[in-house]
Design a protein around this motif. Sequence first.
Motif, PDB file in Angstrom:
ATOM      1  N   VAL A  39       6.052  11.246   2.287  1.00 36.85           N
ATOM      2  CA  VAL A  39       7.058  11.447   3.318  1.00 36.85           C
ATOM      3  C   VAL A  39       6.648  10.710   4.590  1.00 36.85           C
ATOM      4  O   VAL A  39       7.464  10.084   5.263  1.00 36.85           O
ATOM      5  CB  VAL A  39       7.266  12.952   3.599  1.00 36.85           C
ATOM      6  CG1 VAL A  39       8.126  13.147   4.849  1.00 36.85           C
ATOM      7  CG2 VAL A  39       7.906  13.638   2.402  1.00 36.85           C
ATOM      8  N   ARG A  57       8.844   7.841   6.383  1.00 38.32           N
ATOM      9  CA  ARG A  57       9.268   8.033   7.773  1.00 38.32           C
ATOM     10  C   ARG A  57       8.793   6.860   8.636  1.00 38.32           C
ATOM     11  O   ARG A  57       9.546   6.359   9.474  1.00 38.32           O
ATOM     12  CB  ARG A  57       8.702   9.348   8.321  1.00 38.32           C
ATOM     13  CG  ARG A  57       9.253   9.725   9.693  1.00 38.32           C
ATOM     14  CD  ARG A  57       8.736  11.093  10.128  1.00 38.32           C
ATOM     15  NE  ARG A  57       9.427  11.572  11.301  1.00 38.32           N
ATOM     16  CZ  ARG A  57       9.133  11.227  12.557  1.00 38.32           C
ATOM     17  NH1 ARG A  57       8.136  10.388  12.776  1.00 38.32           N
ATOM     18  NH2 ARG A  57       9.820  11.706  13.570  1.00 38.32           N
ATOM     19  N   TYR A  95      15.886  12.510   6.520  1.00 35.60           N
ATOM     20  CA  TYR A  95      14.798  12.393   7.493  1.00 35.60           C
ATOM     21  C   TYR A  95      15.296  12.544   8.931  1.00 35.60           C
ATOM     22  O   TYR A  95      14.596  13.121   9.779  1.00 35.60           O
ATOM     23  CB  TYR A  95      14.095  11.039   7.339  1.00 35.60           C
ATOM     24  CG  TYR A  95      13.255  10.935   6.091  1.00 35.60           C
ATOM     25  CD1 TYR A  95      11.954  11.420   6.069  1.00 35.60           C
ATOM     26  CD2 TYR A  95      13.760  10.366   4.929  1.00 35.60           C
ATOM     27  CE1 TYR A  95      11.183  11.342   4.927  1.00 35.60           C
ATOM     28  CE2 TYR A  95      12.996  10.277   3.773  1.00 35.60           C
ATOM     29  CZ  TYR A  95      11.696  10.769   3.783  1.00 35.60           C
ATOM     30  OH  TYR A  95      10.942  10.688   2.642  1.00 35.60           O
TER      31      TYR A  95
END
Length: 204
Positions: free
Chosen positions: A5, A9, A47
């Motif tokens: 993640v 990101r 996100y």
Amino acid sequence: MSKNVDVKRAKILDVAKRRFAHFGMTKTTMAEIAKDLSFSKALLYYYFPDKHSLYTAVLEHVVNEMINKVEAYIPSASGVEEILLYAVESRMSIMRDNYNLFEYSSSQFIQNPGEMGKNIGPYFERIRDQYSRILKKGVDNKEIKVDDFNETAELLLFSLMGMRVGILSKDLNDCLFPTPDEFDLILTKQQKMVKIFLRGLRHS
């Protein structure tokens, strides 16, 4: 947050930064950013729920870049003046490279100072804290004398900000961000301000 993640990101922020810096906030869509990333729009919205939240995250990402660049330079610098001059120059360089990103934040501050102040305030505090640590290094090296690090760092930052506003040739109601042609002049004046400011802090 998992490592995967974190990587995704970071990739989103990097791609969004390039698009915001090139096209500006208003001319950029979430669909275009998703296309640049080869992501689905649904994944991008997972996100970041909207463009404003993504923009705020990108702004924080760029401020981190400013701070980290100076932090990396500090160990190799010969003294407090060299560090502060580098901090001013590198900050101006990053703002120039991300012109549309910062120009939008300035225009939004004029339109809605309360809301943008919530976003910009913590960034100012982090830069002030860094300047405070730089001044402490100067004191530790017996280059300067400072009674209150945070207050003195704030005075220096306010002086630099005031110098920028004073130089800008635009109407005073719209003077928070320079035109591309004004960067060099502002940088030269800010460098002189740093030298004058430090002169007052030198040991007599």
